[in-house]
Design a protein around this motif. Structure first.
Motif, PDB file in Angstrom:
ATOM      1  N   TYR A   1       0.830  -1.202   0.000  1.00 48.82           N
ATOM      2  CA  TYR A   1       0.000   0.000   0.000  1.00 48.82           C
ATOM      3  C   TYR A   1       0.866   1.254   0.000  1.00 48.82           C
ATOM      4  N   GLY A   2       2.062   1.146   0.588  1.00 41.32           N
ATOM      5  CA  GLY A   2       3.001   2.270   0.547  1.00 41.32           C
ATOM      6  C   GLY A   2       3.380   2.611  -0.887  1.00 41.32           C
ATOM      7  N   VAL A   3       3.646   1.570  -1.692  1.00 38.80           N
ATOM      8  CA  VAL A   3       3.988   1.812  -3.098  1.00 38.80           C
ATOM      9  C   VAL A   3       2.778   2.409  -3.824  1.00 38.80           C
ATOM     10  N   LEU A   4       1.594   1.882  -3.509  1.00 36.14           N
ATOM     11  CA  LEU A   4       0.382   2.409  -4.161  1.00 36.14           C
ATOM     12  C   LEU A   4       0.199   3.899  -3.841  1.00 36.14           C
ATOM     13  N   ILE A   5       0.454   4.259  -2.586  1.00 37.02           N
ATOM     14  CA  ILE A   5       0.344   5.677  -2.211  1.00 37.02           C
ATOM     15  C   ILE A   5       1.365   6.498  -3.001  1.00 37.02           C
ATOM     16  N   ALA A   6       2.568   5.932  -3.155  1.00 46.72           N
ATOM     17  CA  ALA A   6       3.619   6.646  -3.889  1.00 46.72           C
ATOM     18  C   ALA A   6       3.245   6.845  -5.355  1.00 46.72           C
ATOM     19  N   LEU A   7       2.309   6.026  -5.846  1.00 38.09           N
ATOM     20  CA  LEU A   7       1.915   6.137  -7.254  1.00 38.09           C
ATOM     21  C   LEU A   7       0.802   7.170  -7.464  1.00 38.09           C
TER      22      LEU A   7
ATOM     23  N   ALA B   1       6.152  13.773 -11.134  1.00 41.45           N
ATOM     24  CA  ALA B   1       5.225  13.062 -10.249  1.00 41.45           C
ATOM     25  C   ALA B   1       5.830  11.731  -9.814  1.00 41.45           C
ATOM     26  N   LEU B   2       6.551  11.072 -10.719  1.00 39.07           N
ATOM     27  CA  LEU B   2       7.176   9.789 -10.375  1.00 39.07           C
ATOM     28  C   LEU B   2       8.304   9.988  -9.376  1.00 39.07           C
ATOM     29  N   ILE B   3       9.053  11.089  -9.557  1.00 41.56           N
ATOM     30  CA  ILE B   3      10.151  11.371  -8.622  1.00 41.56           C
ATOM     31  C   ILE B   3       9.597  11.656  -7.226  1.00 41.56           C
ATOM     32  N   ILE B   4       8.485  12.390  -7.173  1.00 39.29           N
ATOM     33  CA  ILE B   4       7.864  12.651  -5.856  1.00 39.29           C
ATOM     34  C   ILE B   4       7.491  11.324  -5.187  1.00 39.29           C
ATOM     35  N   GLY B   5       6.885  10.434  -5.981  1.00 38.30           N
ATOM     36  CA  GLY B   5       6.536   9.113  -5.439  1.00 38.30           C
ATOM     37  C   GLY B   5       7.765   8.361  -4.961  1.00 38.30           C
ATOM     38  N   GLY B   6       8.842   8.475  -5.727  1.00 35.76           N
ATOM     39  CA  GLY B   6      10.092   7.804  -5.351  1.00 35.76           C
ATOM     40  C   GLY B   6      10.646   8.343  -4.048  1.00 35.76           C
ATOM     41  N   LEU B   7      10.586   9.664  -3.889  1.00 37.80           N
ATOM     42  CA  LEU B   7      11.081  10.273  -2.650  1.00 37.80           C
ATOM     43  C   LEU B   7      10.257   9.797  -1.454  1.00 37.80           C
TER      44      LEU B   7
ATOM     45  N   GLY C   1      10.214   3.092 -14.840  1.00 34.39           N
ATOM     46  CA  GLY C   1      10.969   1.835 -14.751  1.00 34.39           C
ATOM     47  C   GLY C   1      11.968   1.858 -13.621  1.00 34.39           C
ATOM     48  N   ALA C   2      12.746   2.940 -13.548  1.00 35.46           N
ATOM     49  CA  ALA C   2      13.826   2.987 -12.566  1.00 35.46           C
ATOM     50  C   ALA C   2      13.296   3.068 -11.149  1.00 35.46           C
ATOM     51  N   ILE C   3      12.213   3.829 -10.956  1.00 36.69           N
ATOM     52  CA  ILE C   3      11.736   4.051  -9.586  1.00 36.69           C
ATOM     53  C   ILE C   3      10.757   2.968  -9.139  1.00 36.69           C
ATOM     54  N   PHE C   4       9.855   2.559 -10.040  1.00 35.36           N
ATOM     55  CA  PHE C   4       8.797   1.658  -9.593  1.00 35.36           C
ATOM     56  C   PHE C   4       8.907   0.217 -10.098  1.00 35.36           C
ATOM     57  N   MET C   5       9.415   0.023 -11.318  1.00 36.49           N
ATOM     58  CA  MET C   5       9.402  -1.335 -11.864  1.00 36.49           C
ATOM     59  C   MET C   5      10.642  -2.116 -11.456  1.00 36.49           C
TER      60      MET C   5
END
Lengths: 333, 442
Positions: free
Chosen positions: A28-34, A208-214, A264-268
């Motif tokens: 769920y943490g990853v889902l929130i990051a997305l 937006a992806l970088i924010i999720g990654g952070l 890819g780099a942050i989430f996959m």
């Protein structure tokens, strides 16, 4: 408080406390990051993004439940968030205009073949969402490469198809155009950062992806090793190429902000089950993904290669884990 | 500069509920049960028989062998029997049962509170006192202390490290002792320095005990060779090898002892016991024990006669809370669950912890998701997830190759595993498999 009452106590070996971390908390943490990336995709592609994502999530969870219930009769883990996450990631890797039945097929491949056939969560060698995505790309190459152009807030407008920046560059170069002819026709770098470009549903906004990654870094769901090594490798590789011939090769900034690099780099690539377990292993894996991605983008026939790169490096993870081991305390240096 | 060990470790919630409670003396129990094996090594041999009258501090069992320890009567009274009994270790052990009669001490013991700082005894005499008075490591491992007073030939002790870390959550017995017996502990450090012949001593204290750091730093100004080292809060910093690494940066080689890195480590509780043994002629017959738990009425740090049944400590702290699911001897990370409240406290019991039933059951385990958390928290650098599978399949050679024997059983891996896998249970199993195998080969 009556001590005369006979009490039955639990007897178990230490430790007697737990961090209270759990698999579902991670998922769920990853889902929130997305969420930021999903919000951008809604803005850019309109309701299509919502429909595609919802279809993928529901069908991934449904297939997991069906397989666990009827085929393997194992413990039901549908609500641990991992199937939902696979659904979201699959949706993020396809065009928002993809026919829904294809998404259902992709979900089946992702969950059924990519995950459950190996024994479920944690046992799968390949990232399930990418297995689904690559299956769709091979099976439906036309639909999978028709990219709706951004609506940017005009939610109900009909989508117009066009090329992604990466595909546009590839096509231009193959026609013999030079980079300086192509660049003026590309979206501005700022747009690529914030999200006004064509492409897969979830990859449109690097920011937006970088924010999720952070967020995931802050929550300690991921470490910096994999995303940084991938992006840095891509940057250095394309930087060198660009220095050699700037009319033949795009700038390194373009490469790390275009296409699925950030997603890819942050989430996959950071999927726990399919990435190495030690920091050094992660760096090797990340460099491998970076090199292969750029090799495919620059020298291959596909405009984008990060999905293939991650899947190829997924296959090397057992070898990496076996050979890159932590140093045992007190061992000779 | 604040030090810590570099690799691995976790930050469990502190929960030092009893930290503010002063040490109070628990009433002398009516009956004590003294296990003959309260230390690492060979059990002591009873030298009393049924019907014998003993005074407080009388020897009742003698060390048998080099790595063994004397046991003394913690109360005065009559020896009733020597019997087998379920102990806090989870095993049936021989215990000497003494029925209390009054509180008559051996005349040789100095019972005053006066701090005696002149160290008149020679190194040899100190070692004898430590042996004769049954001093063992009181941090939990209960290794006979006199053994650590002898530097083996060819080795050199460069520094003495005093363990005031108390990294286990909930426990505060060492903390209280440091606050209330600081002067005595400093004399104890000087005694050990003299006995071992080591030039400097460091006292490692974690930053979550600022009052102890401050007090010790003030006293250390009068002791030029003793330095207080504040440490980052991180479990398991109280582990001997982790503490040496944190304080000196040196690593004890695989299979080696602290002295191989030039260090000797003693716990603050042990240091206090050494002080009492050498300066007051007092054997190890009582110790400080924290009685705590989230629902415990009266958080307590008791000075308890060793051999007192656990039940009496709990009663003095307000009884077993209604909702208790588990009673632990020691801390929540490495403590052992007690099967019977009649079990006596021993030289190594640092705390009695009562956990509410909601926190007493383990969650069901799920598949390993290969997150690598267990590897990153492991302070000895093994791969717990791998050792678990190797132990499941009894792969002896692979277990050895992957350094299963190096595990210090701190429990950080099981604590951190998001899939709730019982990693440490299986690592213990793996260690046993290797031990059995090695025995058979011999």
């Amino acid at each position: 408080m009556n001590t005369s009452v006979k009490k039955i106590f639990t007897v178990s070996p230490s430790p007697h406390i737990h961090s209270e971390g759990s698999i579902s908390a991670i998922m769920y943490g990853v889902l929130i990051a997305l969420i930021p990336a999903f919000a951008m995709s809604l803005y850019v592609f309109g309701l299509g993004a919502l429909v595609v994502t919802a279809t993928a999530v529901v069908s991934c969870m449904l297939f997991e439940w069906l397989i666990q219930r009827f085929l393997i009769q194992g413990k039901l883990t549908v609500f641990d968030g991992s199937a939902a996450l696979t659904g979201v990631l699959l949706a993020f890797n396809v065009p928002s205009s993809l026919p829904l039945w294809m998404i259902v097929v992709g979900s089946f491949v992702a969950i059924g073949i990519g995950k459950m056939s190996f024994g479920g969560l944690g046992q799968n060698p390949f990232n399930p969402a990418l297995v689904g995505r690559v299956f769709l790309l091979m099976s439906f190459p036309v639909q999978m490469t028709q990219w709706p152009q951004p609506l940017n807030g005009d939610f109900f407008a009909d989508a117009v198809s066009g090329a992604t920046p990466l595909a546009f560059v590839k096509e231009g170069l193959s026609k013999g155009d030079s980079i300086s002819d192509i660049v003026p026709q590309l979206p501005h770098m700022f747009q690529m950062l914030t999200g006004g470009i064509g492409g897969s549903l979830g990859e449109v906004s690097a920011l937006a992806l970088i924010i999720g990654g952070l967020y995931m870094l802050y929550k300690k769901i991921i470490t910096w090793h994999i995303p940084v090594s991938i992006l840095l490798t891509m940057f250095l590789f394309t930087g060198v190429l660009n220095l050699v011939d700037s009319q033949e090769y795009m700038s390194p900034f373009f490469h790390i902000f275009a296409g699925g690099a950030m997603l890819g780099a942050i989430f996959m690539a950071t999927d726990m089950a399919t990435s190495p377990m030690s920091p050094v292993g992660m760096l090797i894996y990340g460099v491998g993904i970076g090199v292969i991605t750029i090799a495919i983008r620059v020298f291959g026939s596909y405009p984008e290669g990060i999905s293939f790169a991650i899947l190829i490096m997924n296959a090397t993870v057992p070898i990496i884990n076996k050979n890159v081991r932590p140093r045992v305390f007190g061992a000779k240096k | 500069m604040v030090y810590t060990f570099p690799k691995g470790g976790i930050h469990p919630p502190d929960t030092k509920l009893a930290a503010a409670e002063s040490i109070t003396t628990l009433a002398v129990p009516d009956m004590v049960y003294m296990p003959v094996s309260q230390h690492l090594g060979v059990p002591a041999k009873p030298i009393v028989a049924r019907g014998d009258e003993v005074k407080v501090g009388a020897k009742i069992a003698e060390a048998s062998g080099f790595v063994s320890a004397f046991i003394h009567a913690p109360v005065s009274g009559t020896v009733q029997k020597i019997d087998k009994m379920m102990c806090a270790s989870g095993f049936y052990q021989d215990v000497i049962v003494i029925k209390t009669n009054g509180d008559v001490w051996e005349e040789t013991i100095n019972r005053t509170d006066e701090v005696i700082s002149d160290i008149s005894l020679s190194a040899e005499e100190i070692r004898t006192k430590v042996l004769e008075n049954g001093i063992v490591g009181m941090g939990g491992a209960t290794f006979p202390s006199h053994v650590k007073f002898i530097v083996p030939d060819g080795k050199k002790a460069e520094e003495l490290i005093i363990n005031g870390v108390e990294c286990e959550p909930y426990l505060s017995s060492d903390h209280r002792l440091m606050l209330e017996k600081a002067e005595e502990i400093f004399v104890g450090i000087e005694i050990i320095k003299k006995a071992i012949g080591v030039p400097v001593a460091y006292v490692g204290i974690e930053k979550n005990k600022p009052d102890a750091i401050e007090l010790f730093s003030t006293i250390a100004e009068k002791h030029p060779t003793i330095t207080v080292i504040p440490l980052e809060v991180k479990y398991p910093q109280g582990g001997e090898k982790q503490l040496i690494k944190a304080v000196t940066g040196k690593e004890v080689p695989i299979g080696g002892l602290p002295i191989d890195a030039g260090s000797i480590v003693h716990n603050v509780g042990t240091v206090f016991a050494v002080y009492e043994a050498v300066q007051k002629n007092k054997p190890l017959i009582e110790r400080v024990i924290t009685v705590t738990g989230k629902q415990v009425l009266q958080q307590s740090n008791f000075l308890v006669r060793i051999g007192t049944p656990v039940q009496q400590l709990i009663d003095a702290a307000g009884g077993v809370p209604e909702d208790t699911g588990k009673v632990i001897a020691g801390g929540p990370m490495m403590g052992k669950t007690i099967t019977s409240l009649n079990a006596p406290v021993t030289k190594g019991t640092s705390g009695i912890l009562m956990m509410p039933s909601t926190e007493s059951k383990r969650e069901e385990m799920a598949n390993c998701i290969r997150c690598g958390k267990c590897i990153s928290v492991c302070c000895v650098g093994v791969e717990p997830y791998l050792l678990m599978s190797l132990a499941e399949h009894e792969m002896v050679d692979e277990l050895q190759e992957h350094a299963v024997m190096q595990c210090i059983e701190c429990g950080s891996c099981s604590f951190s595993c998001p899939a709730h896998r019982p990693l440490l249970d299986y690592i213990r199993l793996g260690k046993n498999i290797v031990r059995e195998h090695t025995k058979k080969k011999k």
